[in-house]
Design a protein around this motif. Sequence first.
Motif, mmCIF file in Angstrom:
data_model
loop_
_atom_site.group_PDB
_atom_site.id
_atom_site.type_symbol
_atom_site.label_atom_id
_atom_site.label_comp_id
_atom_site.label_asym_id
_atom_site.label_seq_id
_atom_site.Cartn_x
_atom_site.Cartn_y
_atom_site.Cartn_z
ATOM 1 N N SER A 52 56.580 20.153 -11.278
ATOM 2 C CA SER A 52 56.479 19.281 -12.436
ATOM 3 C C SER A 52 57.715 18.398 -12.454
ATOM 4 O O SER A 52 58.741 18.754 -11.875
ATOM 5 N N LYS A 53 57.618 17.268 -13.096
ATOM 6 C CA LYS A 53 58.763 16.371 -13.181
ATOM 7 C C LYS A 53 59.689 16.829 -14.296
ATOM 8 O O LYS A 53 59.246 17.206 -15.365
ATOM 9 N N GLN A 54 60.985 16.780 -14.006
ATOM 10 C CA GLN A 54 61.991 17.162 -14.985
ATOM 11 C C GLN A 54 62.331 15.959 -15.857
ATOM 12 O O GLN A 54 62.463 14.840 -15.352
ATOM 13 N N PRO A 55 62.476 16.179 -17.166
ATOM 14 C CA PRO A 55 62.868 15.079 -18.050
ATOM 15 C C PRO A 55 64.240 14.524 -17.666
ATOM 16 O O PRO A 55 65.077 15.240 -17.122
ATOM 17 N N ILE A 56 64.459 13.258 -17.960
ATOM 18 C CA ILE A 56 65.724 12.601 -17.639
ATOM 19 C C ILE A 56 66.766 12.857 -18.721
ATOM 20 O O ILE A 56 67.933 13.042 -18.433
ATOM 21 N N ARG A 57 66.336 12.903 -19.960
ATOM 22 C CA ARG A 57 67.273 13.010 -21.080
ATOM 23 C C ARG A 57 67.234 14.390 -21.704
ATOM 24 O O ARG A 57 66.249 15.095 -21.622
ATOM 25 N N GLY A 58 68.347 14.719 -22.373
ATOM 26 C CA GLY A 58 68.427 15.968 -23.113
ATOM 27 C C GLY A 58 69.446 16.918 -22.502
ATOM 28 O O GLY A 58 69.927 16.720 -21.392
ATOM 29 N N SER A 59 69.750 17.959 -23.261
ATOM 30 C CA SER A 59 70.680 18.975 -22.786
ATOM 31 C C SER A 59 70.001 19.787 -21.684
ATOM 32 O O SER A 59 68.768 19.742 -21.540
ATOM 33 N N GLN A 76 69.338 22.853 -21.665
ATOM 34 C CA GLN A 76 68.375 23.740 -22.322
ATOM 35 C C GLN A 76 67.099 22.990 -22.693
ATOM 36 O O GLN A 76 65.989 23.500 -22.504
ATOM 37 N N GLU A 77 67.248 21.776 -23.236
ATOM 38 C CA GLU A 77 66.078 20.974 -23.608
ATOM 39 C C GLU A 77 65.265 20.597 -22.372
ATOM 40 O O GLU A 77 64.042 20.629 -22.392
ATOM 41 N N LYS A 78 65.963 20.245 -21.284
ATOM 42 C CA LYS A 78 65.274 19.893 -20.042
ATOM 43 C C LYS A 78 64.493 21.079 -19.504
ATOM 44 O O LYS A 78 63.352 20.943 -19.078
ATOM 45 N N ALA A 79 65.114 22.266 -19.513
ATOM 46 C CA ALA A 79 64.442 23.474 -19.025
ATOM 47 C C ALA A 79 63.216 23.781 -19.867
ATOM 48 O O ALA A 79 62.147 24.117 -19.337
ATOM 49 N N LYS A 80 63.341 23.631 -21.178
ATOM 50 C CA LYS A 80 62.219 23.888 -22.081
ATOM 51 C C LYS A 80 61.076 22.918 -21.808
ATOM 52 O O LYS A 80 59.916 23.324 -21.672
ATOM 53 N N GLU A 81 61.387 21.637 -21.700
ATOM 54 C CA GLU A 81 60.359 20.627 -21.449
ATOM 55 C C GLU A 81 59.700 20.824 -20.079
ATOM 56 O O GLU A 81 58.493 20.643 -19.934
#
Length: 57
Positions: free
Chosen positions: A31-38, A40-45
């Motif tokens: 899956s693609k990892q989000p660019i923005r966020g902490s 923890q937020e990236k891992a959650k998304e």
Amino acid sequence: MPNSTELAFINGVMANIHSSAVKAGIVIEESKQPIRGSPQEKAKELAIAAYHSREIN
């Protein structure tokens, strides 16, 4: 942004991981990892995106 040499290395590592996982019977989810966020937020998304990807496939 990685250069072409770095991308070739990354693709080679990914191919090795995939090959080893198949031999061991381990399922790989991509899956693609989000660019923005902490982190923890990236891992959650990322986890949520992988979960939803399972529902589609």
